[in-house]
Design an enzyme around this catalytic site. Structure first.
Site, PDB file in Angstrom:
ATOM      1  CE  LYS A  71      -9.949  -5.535 -26.977  1.00 41.35           C
ATOM      2  NZ  LYS A  71     -10.147  -6.937 -26.555  1.00 41.35           N
ATOM      3  NE  ARG A 115      -8.086  -9.902 -25.362  1.00 46.67           N
ATOM      4  CZ  ARG A 115      -8.668  -9.348 -24.292  1.00 46.67           C
ATOM      5  NH1 ARG A 115      -9.235 -10.073 -23.353  1.00 46.67           N
ATOM      6  NH2 ARG A 115      -8.686  -8.034 -24.183  1.00 46.67           N
ATOM      7  CD  GLN A 143     -14.722 -15.228 -23.791  1.00 48.93           C
ATOM      8  OE1 GLN A 143     -14.792 -14.253 -24.516  1.00 48.93           O
ATOM      9  NE2 GLN A 143     -13.698 -16.066 -23.856  1.00 48.93           N
ATOM     10  CG  ASP A 164     -26.821 -18.905 -20.354  1.00 50.60           C
ATOM     11  OD1 ASP A 164     -25.726 -18.632 -20.886  1.00 50.60           O
ATOM     12  OD2 ASP A 164     -27.755 -18.084 -20.238  1.00 50.60           O
ATOM     13  N   GLY A 227     -15.843 -13.089 -16.523  1.00 52.77           N
ATOM     14  CA  GLY A 227     -16.842 -12.070 -16.836  1.00 52.77           C
ATOM     15  C   GLY A 227     -16.485 -10.673 -16.347  1.00 52.77           C
ATOM     16  CB  ALA A 228     -15.489  -9.363 -13.058  1.00 51.10           C
ATOM     17  CG  ASP A 229     -14.814  -6.937 -18.834  1.00 44.40           C
ATOM     18  OD1 ASP A 229     -15.876  -6.585 -18.273  1.00 44.40           O
ATOM     19  OD2 ASP A 229     -14.746  -7.133 -20.056  1.00 44.40           O
ATOM     20  CE  LYS A 233     -19.232  -7.446 -17.706  1.00 41.56           C
ATOM     21  NZ  LYS A 233     -18.533  -7.176 -18.986  1.00 41.56           N
TER      22      LYS A 233
END
Lengths: 331, 331
Positions: A71, A115, A143, A164, A227-229, A233
């Protein structure tokens, strides 16, 4: 059998084909296979650019048939403002794992969202208190939506808080999801208050600074940090990880691009302090929740195992239902 | 400007669009930009399987427009026998480097062959003796054909020797290429003799053991070692590298998956013994050939820089000529 061509699937095709429930089952199985040493270790490759970057995740799963996925996701934070394009765009190349034939090319957006939500749901299934009824969703985009749907599959939710920085987005989220899921959802400004009242909290924002502080969190809470990837982040105060039980998707990956990375960098946690990888909990190799008052964090950085699991479902359902267009790329 | 969709290009589209001459110019520029520090370093990721493996190469080039490529190639040595499928198959994802939009999806086979041949031609341009007239092609498949075409672009070839373990293949190669290029080509059984008489030798086989020995090689020869692009592949006797001037495409990559890797492993050469990366020679930062009797080896493992350079040409020509099919994957 020589394949006839490569199947092209658009985002809308995938949205129509892939359900959260089946994706959760597949992701659960994928993590379990991995923990049992029954998969090739997935890989990751990043290329940074001035305005963003490209991330490639690749992995292989034996699922009756052998499937490989690479991917490529592009991540350009200013995209909407500058080009009217999504923050994340990408393509999934699905190949036959036995002979390499490119079975399908798919838009990556929908699969990535679903996923990832599926991993949140699976983690909650194993790590949240069984009677968890209240959830906070921090980050009310796509998400956030799939996260709440996934949680609702595994826990008897009665109430949710939607937070948000874009209040209108939180309001829309509350209206639409409360109708869809039949639970009470309130959009809130006070994250601390919402989290304090919650059994589960999902963070899925593009934040680069901690927004969830240790003091907000009540005993027994399960937190999915989604969120952190990437290195820069961050959503959780590192001290929150240091004082909680931490479960990761992939230890080495979280140590580099997950919430774990920030706590490690601060020197207030070591890799040995991490309780388990999610697959080890699923496979029964390590304990998950052992007491009702434990705060447990799932550090979710996203793995190719999830992509393979999800893409395989999409492909098999597309073939059965005749969705998509076939192109013989090698011709 | 928001793009209208992703362009799909089949192998035959690419073969019709991409010429060796323009590809050599683009590959030469790409290596030069890299040596000048004007590109992001390319990346590589491998996933091994029981019967073969997947290799992903990713890179970015600023070519007026910014282009990113992720190429997924599957390599399954038993494919033809077991499935009637090519040894190497794959897909190139070409994205806009500024915003990540997936501009095109292309079959990878033709681009891989042509851009690899282009590197051989560029290396010969800088490293073979100017008056080189005789070449040996060791391995008479598609890669051998493009290699000889590339050599003919840069040197006044009058004769070539074609060597292959499949003698019929060597015979066909000799007949067809001699007609196409207007030079004398002989298929041969005696590799040692052919190489001894040659100014240039290209090895492009799937060999896993040395077939080109030091004793075969005459002073002044230029050797392009193209076949080895994974740990287990090897075409040159390590002693040949130790006694020659070695130029690599990417030093660190060759040290892991190139011919260099075998000589390093044997302890008869160090990375410091490597003369230069090809780009450094092109950019004038390091010397190439400095004497007519030097034996010079180009260790070619293949880089994403070549893929980006080639894919950009293909894409721009396809857009101009209206080739390919457009799909809006994000729809």
């Amino acid at each position: 059998m020589k394949p006839e061509g490569t199947l092209l699937l658009r985002r809308s095709d995938i949205a129509a084909l892939l359900g959260i429930e089946e994706c959760m089952a597949a992701v659960e199985q994928a993590f379990s296979l991995y923990a049992q040493g029954r998969t090739t270790p997935p890989g990751i490759l990043g290329i940074h650019t001035a305005g963003g970057g490209f991330h490639i995740k690749a992995g292989l799963l034996e699922l009756g048939r052998s499937y490989f996925v690479a991917k490529t996701n592009a991540n350009f934070p200013q995209n909407m403002k500058r080009f009217g394009l999504p923050l994340i765009q990408g393509v999934i190349v699905l190949c036959d794992g036995e002979n390499g034939y490119p079975l399908a090319l798919m838009d990556s957006m929908e699969i990535t969202i679903i996923r990832t939500g599926a991993a949140t749901g699976v983690a909650a299934k194993y790590l949240a208190r069984p009677a968890a009824t209240v959830a906070t969703i921090c980050g009310c985009g796509n998400q956030g939506r799939i996260s709440l749907r996934a949680l609702a599959e595994v826990r008897p939710l009665t109430r949710a808080y939607a937070f948000d920085i874009d209040e209108q987005q939180a309001g829309r989220f509350a209206r639409e999801l409360s109708q869809e899921l039949g639970i009470e959802i309130k959009s809130v400004n006070d994250l601390a208050q919402a989290v304090a009242e919650s059994d589960i909290c999902v963070t899925c924002t593009p934040s680069k600074a901690p927004l969830l502080k240790r003091e907000y969190v009540s005993p027994g809470t399960f937190i999915a940090a989604v969120g952190a990837d990437s290195e820069e982040k961050q959503e959780l105060e590192p001290e929150l990880l240091a004082s909680s039980k931490v479960v990761v998707d992939l230890l080495e990956q979280c140590a580099v691009i997950g919430e774990l990375h920030h706590a490690l960098k601060k020197g207030i946690i070591t890799k040995a302090d991490v309780q388990a990888e999610l697959g080890e909990v699923i496979a029964g190799k390590k304990a998950g929740r052992t007491a009702p008052d434990e705060v447990i964090i799932f550090d979710s950085t996203g793995t190719a195992l999830q992509d393979v699991a999800a893409a395989a479902i999409v492909y098999e359902k597309a073939i059965l239902s005749g969705k998509g267009v076939v192109v013989d790329l090698g011709a």
